[in-house]
Design a protein around this motif. Structure first.
Motif, PDB file in Angstrom:
ATOM      1  N   ALA A 166      52.237 -27.704  33.393  1.00  0.00           N
ATOM      2  CA  ALA A 166      53.441 -27.108  32.805  1.00  0.00           C
ATOM      3  C   ALA A 166      54.614 -27.038  33.787  1.00  0.00           C
ATOM      4  CB  ALA A 166      53.120 -25.700  32.296  1.00  0.00           C
ATOM      5  N   GLN A 167      54.371 -27.294  35.062  1.00  0.00           N
ATOM      6  CA  GLN A 167      55.418 -27.113  36.069  1.00  0.00           C
ATOM      7  C   GLN A 167      56.719 -27.868  35.782  1.00  0.00           C
ATOM      8  OE1 GLN A 167      55.349 -24.743  38.806  1.00  0.00           O
ATOM      9  NE2 GLN A 167      53.838 -24.184  37.249  1.00  0.00           N
ATOM     10  N   PRO A 168      56.688 -29.141  35.416  1.00  0.00           N
ATOM     11  CA  PRO A 168      57.966 -29.824  35.147  1.00  0.00           C
ATOM     12  C   PRO A 168      58.766 -29.178  34.010  1.00  0.00           C
ATOM     13  CG  PRO A 168      56.203 -31.427  35.411  1.00  0.00           C
ATOM     14  CD  PRO A 168      55.565 -30.072  35.348  1.00  0.00           C
ATOM     15  N   LYS A 169      58.089 -28.790  32.930  1.00  0.00           N
ATOM     16  CA  LYS A 169      58.779 -28.152  31.803  1.00  0.00           C
ATOM     17  C   LYS A 169      59.288 -26.767  32.192  1.00  0.00           C
ATOM     18  CE  LYS A 169      56.337 -30.604  28.177  1.00  0.00           C
ATOM     19  NZ  LYS A 169      55.400 -30.531  27.071  1.00  0.00           N
ATOM     20  N   LEU A 213      61.266 -19.811  39.800  1.00  0.00           N
ATOM     21  CA  LEU A 213      60.067 -20.584  39.442  1.00  0.00           C
ATOM     22  C   LEU A 213      58.856 -20.051  40.204  1.00  0.00           C
ATOM     23  CD1 LEU A 213      58.628 -23.009  38.074  1.00  0.00           C
ATOM     24  CD2 LEU A 213      59.389 -24.391  40.032  1.00  0.00           C
ATOM     25  N   GLN A 214      59.005 -19.823  41.496  1.00  0.00           N
ATOM     26  CA  GLN A 214      57.889 -19.315  42.298  1.00  0.00           C
ATOM     27  C   GLN A 214      57.490 -17.907  41.869  1.00  0.00           C
ATOM     28  OE1 GLN A 214      56.138 -21.323  44.189  1.00  0.00           O
ATOM     29  NE2 GLN A 214      57.610 -22.855  43.524  1.00  0.00           N
ATOM     30  N   GLU A 215      58.485 -17.059  41.588  1.00  0.00           N
ATOM     31  CA  GLU A 215      58.184 -15.702  41.104  1.00  0.00           C
ATOM     32  C   GLU A 215      57.438 -15.763  39.776  1.00  0.00           C
ATOM     33  OE1 GLU A 215      62.022 -13.841  40.942  1.00  0.00           O
ATOM     34  OE2 GLU A 215      62.236 -13.870  43.120  1.00  0.00           O
ATOM     35  N   THR A 216      57.863 -16.669  38.908  1.00  0.00           N
ATOM     36  CA  THR A 216      57.205 -16.840  37.611  1.00  0.00           C
ATOM     37  C   THR A 216      55.762 -17.281  37.804  1.00  0.00           C
ATOM     38  OG1 THR A 216      59.307 -17.382  36.541  1.00  0.00           O
ATOM     39  CG2 THR A 216      57.294 -18.069  35.409  1.00  0.00           C
ATOM     40  N   ASN A 217      55.546 -18.244  38.689  1.00  0.00           N
ATOM     41  CA  ASN A 217      54.189 -18.712  38.959  1.00  0.00           C
ATOM     42  C   ASN A 217      53.296 -17.594  39.489  1.00  0.00           C
ATOM     43  OD1 ASN A 217      54.244 -21.447  38.139  1.00  0.00           O
ATOM     44  ND2 ASN A 217      55.380 -21.984  39.977  1.00  0.00           N
ATOM     45  N   LEU A 218      53.841 -16.751  40.348  1.00  0.00           N
ATOM     46  CA  LEU A 218      53.048 -15.626  40.861  1.00  0.00           C
ATOM     47  C   LEU A 218      52.636 -14.675  39.743  1.00  0.00           C
ATOM     48  CD1 LEU A 218      54.860 -14.694  44.195  1.00  0.00           C
ATOM     49  CD2 LEU A 218      52.513 -15.510  43.921  1.00  0.00           C
ATOM     50  N   VAL A 219      53.580 -14.377  38.857  1.00  0.00           N
ATOM     51  CA  VAL A 219      53.256 -13.487  37.736  1.00  0.00           C
ATOM     52  C   VAL A 219      52.206 -14.133  36.838  1.00  0.00           C
ATOM     53  CG1 VAL A 219      54.162 -12.360  35.659  1.00  0.00           C
ATOM     54  CG2 VAL A 219      55.486 -12.304  37.786  1.00  0.00           C
ATOM     55  N   VAL A 220      52.386 -15.418  36.539  1.00  0.00           N
ATOM     56  CA  VAL A 220      51.432 -16.126  35.673  1.00  0.00           C
ATOM     57  C   VAL A 220      50.034 -16.109  36.301  1.00  0.00           C
ATOM     58  CG1 VAL A 220      50.814 -18.384  34.717  1.00  0.00           C
ATOM     59  CG2 VAL A 220      53.166 -17.572  34.549  1.00  0.00           C
ATOM     60  N   ILE A 221      49.958 -16.349  37.591  1.00  0.00           N
ATOM     61  CA  ILE A 221      48.659 -16.340  38.285  1.00  0.00           C
ATOM     62  C   ILE A 221      48.046 -14.943  38.243  1.00  0.00           C
ATOM     63  CG2 ILE A 221      47.577 -16.536  40.560  1.00  0.00           C
ATOM     64  CD1 ILE A 221      49.583 -18.920  41.034  1.00  0.00           C
ATOM     65  N   ASN A 222      48.862 -13.921  38.486  1.00  0.00           N
ATOM     66  CA  ASN A 222      48.356 -12.547  38.503  1.00  0.00           C
ATOM     67  C   ASN A 222      47.984 -12.022  37.118  1.00  0.00           C
ATOM     68  OD1 ASN A 222      48.504 -12.206  41.292  1.00  0.00           O
ATOM     69  ND2 ASN A 222      50.642 -11.599  41.204  1.00  0.00           N
ATOM     70  N   LYS A 223      48.539 -12.633  36.075  1.00  0.00           N
ATOM     71  CA  LYS A 223      48.264 -12.171  34.705  1.00  0.00           C
ATOM     72  C   LYS A 223      47.286 -13.089  33.972  1.00  0.00           C
ATOM     73  CE  LYS A 223      52.337  -9.502  33.699  1.00  0.00           C
ATOM     74  NZ  LYS A 223      51.911  -8.444  32.807  1.00  0.00           N
ATOM     75  N   PHE A 231      49.896 -21.746  25.579  1.00  0.00           N
ATOM     76  CA  PHE A 231      50.065 -21.432  27.000  1.00  0.00           C
ATOM     77  C   PHE A 231      51.528 -21.587  27.407  1.00  0.00           C
ATOM     78  CE2 PHE A 231      50.018 -22.572  31.538  1.00  0.00           C
ATOM     79  CZ  PHE A 231      49.352 -21.466  32.043  1.00  0.00           C
ATOM     80  N   LEU A 232      52.158 -22.658  26.956  1.00  0.00           N
ATOM     81  CA  LEU A 232      53.544 -22.926  27.316  1.00  0.00           C
ATOM     82  C   LEU A 232      54.471 -21.813  26.813  1.00  0.00           C
ATOM     83  CD1 LEU A 232      54.803 -25.159  28.963  1.00  0.00           C
ATOM     84  CD2 LEU A 232      55.310 -26.380  26.862  1.00  0.00           C
ATOM     85  N   SER A 233      54.277 -21.378  25.593  1.00  0.00           N
ATOM     86  CA  SER A 233      55.090 -20.279  25.056  1.00  0.00           C
ATOM     87  C   SER A 233      54.888 -19.008  25.871  1.00  0.00           C
ATOM     88  CB  SER A 233      54.729 -19.996  23.596  1.00  0.00           C
ATOM     89  OG  SER A 233      55.069 -21.088  22.787  1.00  0.00           O
ATOM     90  N   TRP A 234      53.659 -18.784  26.278  1.00  0.00           N
ATOM     91  CA  TRP A 234      53.341 -17.581  27.049  1.00  0.00           C
ATOM     92  C   TRP A 234      54.038 -17.601  28.404  1.00  0.00           C
ATOM     93  CZ3 TRP A 234      49.806 -16.557  31.293  1.00  0.00           C
ATOM     94  CH2 TRP A 234      49.558 -15.197  31.489  1.00  0.00           C
ATOM     95  N   ILE A 235      53.965 -18.726  29.114  1.00  0.00           N
ATOM     96  CA  ILE A 235      54.604 -18.760  30.439  1.00  0.00           C
ATOM     97  C   ILE A 235      56.130 -18.798  30.322  1.00  0.00           C
ATOM     98  CG2 ILE A 235      52.591 -19.714  31.629  1.00  0.00           C
ATOM     99  CD1 ILE A 235      54.061 -22.399  31.757  1.00  0.00           C
ATOM    100  N   PHE A 236      56.659 -19.376  29.247  1.00  0.00           N
ATOM    101  CA  PHE A 236      58.105 -19.347  29.052  1.00  0.00           C
ATOM    102  C   PHE A 236      58.569 -17.910  28.813  1.00  0.00           C
ATOM    103  CE2 PHE A 236      59.451 -23.913  27.724  1.00  0.00           C
ATOM    104  CZ  PHE A 236      58.891 -24.409  28.883  1.00  0.00           C
ATOM    105  N   GLY A 237      57.762 -17.115  28.125  1.00  0.00           N
ATOM    106  CA  GLY A 237      58.082 -15.702  27.938  1.00  0.00           C
ATOM    107  C   GLY A 237      58.141 -14.972  29.264  1.00  0.00           C
TER     108      GLY A 237
END
Length: 95
Positions: free
Chosen positions: A10-13, A32-42, A52-58
Protein backbone atom coordinates in the motif's frame (compact mmCIF):
# COMPACT_ATOMS: atom_id res chain seq x y z
CA UNK A 1 -1.90 -11.77 2.36
CA UNK A 2 -0.24 -10.83 5.66
CA UNK A 3 -0.60 -7.52 7.42
CA UNK A 4 3.00 -6.42 6.76
CA UNK A 5 2.69 -7.38 3.09
CA UNK A 6 -0.49 -5.37 2.73
CA UNK A 7 1.17 -2.38 4.37
CA UNK A 8 4.21 -2.70 2.14
CA UNK A 9 2.08 -3.03 -1.01
CA UNK A 10 0.00 0.00 0.00
CA UNK A 11 2.98 2.35 0.37
CA UNK A 12 2.87 3.91 -3.14
CA UNK A 13 -0.87 4.65 -2.86
CA UNK A 14 -0.50 5.91 0.70
CA UNK A 15 2.39 8.17 -0.30
CA UNK A 16 0.39 9.57 -3.23
CA UNK A 17 -2.65 10.12 -0.99
CA UNK A 18 -0.63 12.05 1.60
CA UNK A 19 1.39 13.99 -0.99
CA UNK A 20 -1.82 15.14 -2.67
CA UNK A 21 -2.77 16.90 0.57
CA UNK A 22 0.64 18.00 1.89
CA UNK A 23 2.69 19.66 -0.80
CA UNK A 24 6.00 19.97 1.05
CA UNK A 25 7.90 16.77 0.22
CA UNK A 26 9.71 16.57 3.55
CA UNK A 27 6.53 17.13 5.57
CA UNK A 28 4.62 14.60 3.47
CA UNK A 29 7.37 12.04 4.12
CA UNK A 30 7.15 12.74 7.87
CA UNK A 31 3.37 12.26 7.84
CA UNK A 32 3.81 9.03 5.87
CA UNK A 33 6.20 7.71 8.52
CA UNK A 34 3.88 8.80 11.35
CA UNK A 35 1.00 7.06 9.58
CA UNK A 36 3.04 3.88 9.20
CA UNK A 37 3.88 3.90 12.91
CA UNK A 38 0.23 4.23 13.85
CA UNK A 39 -0.77 1.48 11.41
CA UNK A 40 1.90 -0.84 12.83
CA UNK A 41 0.89 -0.07 16.42
CA UNK A 42 -2.81 -0.60 15.66
CA UNK A 43 -2.42 -3.94 13.90
CA UNK A 44 -4.65 -5.62 16.50
CA UNK A 45 -7.43 -3.10 15.81
CA UNK A 46 -7.65 -3.93 12.12
CA UNK A 47 -10.81 -5.81 11.10
CA UNK A 48 -9.70 -8.08 8.26
CA UNK A 49 -13.25 -8.24 6.92
CA UNK A 50 -12.87 -4.55 5.93
CA UNK A 51 -10.75 -2.90 3.25
CA UNK A 52 -7.16 -2.51 4.44
CA UNK A 53 -6.55 0.44 2.13
CA UNK A 54 -9.62 2.31 3.39
CA UNK A 55 -8.53 1.66 6.95
CA UNK A 56 -5.01 3.03 6.51
CA UNK A 57 -6.30 6.00 4.50
CA UNK A 58 -8.54 6.81 7.48
CA UNK A 59 -5.50 6.75 9.73
CA UNK A 60 -3.62 8.91 7.23
CA UNK A 61 -6.47 11.46 7.26
CA UNK A 62 -6.12 11.79 11.03
CA UNK A 63 -2.34 12.18 10.72
CA UNK A 64 -2.75 14.84 8.03
CA UNK A 65 -5.24 16.69 10.23
CA UNK A 66 -2.81 16.54 13.18
CA UNK A 67 0.00 17.83 10.95
CA UNK A 68 -2.12 20.76 9.72
CA UNK A 69 -3.05 21.61 13.32
CA UNK A 70 0.62 21.58 14.37
CA UNK A 71 1.57 23.72 11.39
CA UNK A 72 -1.16 26.26 12.19
CA UNK A 73 -0.10 26.38 15.85
CA UNK A 74 3.54 26.87 14.84
CA UNK A 75 2.53 29.65 12.45
CA UNK A 76 0.61 31.41 15.24
CA UNK A 77 3.57 31.07 17.62
CA UNK A 78 5.92 32.41 14.96
CA UNK A 79 3.71 35.46 14.30
CA UNK A 80 3.38 36.10 18.03
CA UNK A 81 7.16 35.86 18.54
CA UNK A 82 7.73 38.11 15.53
CA UNK A 83 5.37 40.75 16.95
CA UNK A 84 7.11 40.61 20.33
CA UNK A 85 10.54 40.96 18.74
CA UNK A 86 9.39 43.81 16.52
CA UNK A 87 7.77 45.56 19.47
CA UNK A 88 10.96 45.24 21.55
CA UNK A 89 13.04 46.50 18.64
CA UNK A 90 10.78 49.53 18.20
CA UNK A 91 10.81 50.24 21.94
CA UNK A 92 14.63 50.06 21.99
CA UNK A 93 14.96 52.34 18.99
CA UNK A 94 12.96 55.07 20.76
CA UNK A 95 15.58 55.31 23.50
Amino acid sequence: MGYQSQLSDAQPKLKKFISSRIFDHSDAHDVLQETNLVVINKERDYDSSKSFLSWIFGIARFQIKAYLKRRQRNKINYVSEYKDTLSQHLDNSKI
